[in-house]
Motif scaffolding. Structure first.
Motif, PDB file in Angstrom:
ATOM      1  N   VAL A 125     -29.492  61.749 -29.972  1.00 49.13           N
ATOM      2  CA  VAL A 125     -30.638  62.566 -30.408  1.00 49.13           C
ATOM      3  C   VAL A 125     -30.867  62.389 -31.913  1.00 49.13           C
ATOM      4  O   VAL A 125     -29.954  62.021 -32.640  1.00 49.13           O
ATOM      5  CB  VAL A 125     -30.390  64.071 -30.134  1.00 49.13           C
ATOM      6  N   THR A 126     -32.088  62.678 -32.337  1.00 50.49           N
ATOM      7  CA  THR A 126     -32.384  62.664 -33.770  1.00 50.49           C
ATOM      8  C   THR A 126     -32.483  64.108 -34.239  1.00 50.49           C
ATOM      9  O   THR A 126     -33.262  64.899 -33.677  1.00 50.49           O
ATOM     10  CB  THR A 126     -33.746  61.974 -34.028  1.00 50.49           C
ATOM     11  N   LEU A 127     -31.711  64.426 -35.269  1.00 53.41           N
ATOM     12  CA  LEU A 127     -31.719  65.811 -35.758  1.00 53.41           C
ATOM     13  C   LEU A 127     -33.006  66.094 -36.521  1.00 53.41           C
ATOM     14  O   LEU A 127     -33.476  65.232 -37.276  1.00 53.41           O
ATOM     15  CB  LEU A 127     -30.536  66.046 -36.710  1.00 53.41           C
ATOM     16  N   LYS A 129     -35.304  67.297 -39.512  1.00 60.99           N
ATOM     17  CA  LYS A 129     -34.999  67.208 -40.948  1.00 60.99           C
ATOM     18  C   LYS A 129     -34.860  68.565 -41.618  1.00 60.99           C
ATOM     19  O   LYS A 129     -34.193  68.701 -42.624  1.00 60.99           O
ATOM     20  CB  LYS A 129     -36.151  66.474 -41.646  1.00 60.99           C
ATOM     21  N   THR A 144     -27.077  69.621 -29.971  1.00 56.42           N
ATOM     22  CA  THR A 144     -27.354  68.349 -29.294  1.00 56.42           C
ATOM     23  C   THR A 144     -27.942  68.594 -27.905  1.00 56.42           C
ATOM     24  O   THR A 144     -28.914  67.947 -27.500  1.00 56.42           O
ATOM     25  CB  THR A 144     -26.049  67.520 -29.171  1.00 56.42           C
ATOM     26  N   ASP A 151     -36.141  66.345 -25.988  1.00 53.88           N
ATOM     27  CA  ASP A 151     -36.514  64.938 -25.823  1.00 53.88           C
ATOM     28  C   ASP A 151     -36.881  64.625 -24.371  1.00 53.88           C
ATOM     29  O   ASP A 151     -37.819  63.865 -24.111  1.00 53.88           O
ATOM     30  CB  ASP A 151     -35.361  64.031 -26.273  1.00 53.88           C
TER      31      ASP A 151
END
Ligand SMILES: C[S@@+](CC[C@H](N)C(=O)[O-])C[C@H]1O[C@@H](n2cnc3c(N)ncnc32)[C@H](O)[C@@H]1O
Length: 427
Positions: A125-127, A129, A144, A151
């Motif tokens: 996953v992309t956290l 910002k 997560t 997602d």
């Protein structure tokens, strides 16, 4: 009912059962189908709105500050046409998603299960910002998991109403999955913790079950009702609402009490990557009705004080503006309450003109509002709003107090009692 009538104007539209109920608590809505899908602290009671709609025999109900869509969904429950307008894009999306309760329930359940199956793939996953997210979600596993649900919903989008229902299902569990506390309003308090924190997959599954049950309940109770309409737009113009359309207006505007609606869904928007920090709230603040000092950057008060639109209250407004301006110079913090009040009433005057255009002769208006006392200087909100409404072409107004209220102003040296109630307007 201990309503007060501040205006001697004759006025006889006070539906009895509706007025006996609390207008201002959204909390009861959490037990109602569809209304409970998102806890919007700024919302009012759906049961009260529905009673009012039924008792007033309305057929076209308008809410120019629709928020989470309470009035529009209540109109659907009552079998009448409803239009809601709100300028906040994220809050509008929530309101619109609620109107998707007519979607195919089995299809929704299948797709919610597909989301849960997809998270099992355990993709990276992309956290987000925004620093707020790390603060509010200290448990990496839980964060997560939540991001995987986010997602999966995006990856499984097909471009229909069920996408929006799944989006709202997810949006509605974000706060429950964070140990961070919240204030009475929707501000986030990362340093305060709450005792019960939900686990993302089971929270999503449980919410999806509630959504499905609610959709079934609504579909059997209100299947033939006209579909409500939710417009992301500005109450000062009401673009998209036909001339003379409404025969009942039920609404609650922002109060002139310094609550920043741009901040109301900051946690959710940060989580979804729509905003990274305070600066990103600026464009929305420019769009909102002026009701907080954060909305006032660079604004010229002569726009209001010199405007013909505020004529009926100009002298009093100018005097209050002057007192607030003087206080601002004296006090630490340099709070622009002077600008906020000048802006609030210019916007309100524009809103009454827009509402006059969008409503027919004989329209009834219930405007749930509270008064205000920035720096301890009392602003007679309902009287000024009533006078501006009459100046915009409505016939008469009266005010029914519902409750006293404490605000932060009250804790600061001054003793002016504040209240909240219903401004009833006849047109
Ligand atoms: C008190 S809340 C209404 C809540 C609603 N009754 C409900 O039950 O969810 C006021 C709403 O006014 C909206 N608002 C602020 N400025 C606006 C504008 N210029 N035009 C339309 N809506 C605006 C805010 O986004 C907020 O959702």
């Amino acid at each position: 009912m201990s309503g007060v009538q501040n205006n001697p104007a004759l006025f006889d539209f006070h539906p009895t059962a509706a007025k006996a109920r609390s207008t201002t608590t959204f909390v009861d809505n959490m037990r109602l189908p569809v209304h409970g899908w998102f806890r919007y602290s700024a919302g009012f009671s759906a049961q009260w709105a529905a009673d009012l709609i039924r008792e007033s025999d309305a057929s076209r109900v308008l809410d120019p500050f629709a928020g989470s869509g309470t009035t529009v969904v209540a109109a659907e429950e009552c079998g009448v046409r409803g239009i809601g307008v709100d300028v906040h894009p994220f809050v509008s999306r929530i309101g619109r998603a609620k109107l998707a309760w007519r979607a195919d329930v089995d299809g929704y359940v299948t797709r919610a299960n597909a989301v849960l199956a997809r998270v099992e793939l355990e993709r990276p996953v992309t956290l987000p910002k925004a620093p707020l997210i790390a603060k509010c979600f200290p448990d990496e596993h839980s964060l997560t998991d939540l991001l995987r649900v986010r997602d999966a919903i995006e990856e499984l989008r097909v471009g229909d109403d069920i996408d929006e229902l799944l989006w709202l299902t997810f949006v509605s569990i974000i706060r429950a999955c964070s140990p961070a506390g919240t204030a009475q309003w929707q501000y986030v308090l990362p340093n305060k913790t709450k005792s019960r924190v939900a686990e993302p997959y089971s929270a999503f599954s449980a919410r999806a079950a509630i959504f499905a049950a609610d959709m079934r309940a609504m579909q059997s109770a209100a299947h033939s009702s006209p579909e409500g309409v939710y417009i992301e737009g500005d109450a000062r113009t009401l673009d998209g609402v036909p001339d003379g359309w409404a025969d009942l207006i039920v609404t609650s505007p922002p109060y002139a009490n310094n609550f920043d609606y741009a901040d109301a869904t900051r946690l959710e928007q940060s989580f979804l990557g729509e905003i990274d920090g305070w600066g990103d709230l600026r464009p929305l603040r420019k769009k909102l009705m002026k009701s907080a000092t954060q909305h006032m950057g660079g604004w010229d008060p002569s726009e209001s004080l010199d405007s013909d639109l505020v004529e009926p209250i100009r002298d009093e407004l100018t005097a209050v503006f002057g007192r607030l301006n003087a206080m601002r110079k004296e006090k630490a913090g340099n709070k622009a309450y002077d600008l906020m009040i000048a802006g609030y009433f210019l916007d309100s005057a524009q809103i009454w003109h827009a509402l006059r255009r969008a409503s027919g002769d004989g329209v009834k208006v219930c405007y749930v509002v509270g008064d205000s006392a920035p720096y301890g200087i009392h602003v007679p909100v309902e009287r000024w709003l009533g006078d501006l409404a009459v100046s915009a072409g409505f016939k008469s107004w009266s005010f029914e107090k519902v409750r006293d209220r404490n605000t932060k102003w009250k804790n600061r040296k001054h003793t002016h009692p504040l209240h909240e109630g219903r401004l009833w307007i006849e047109g």
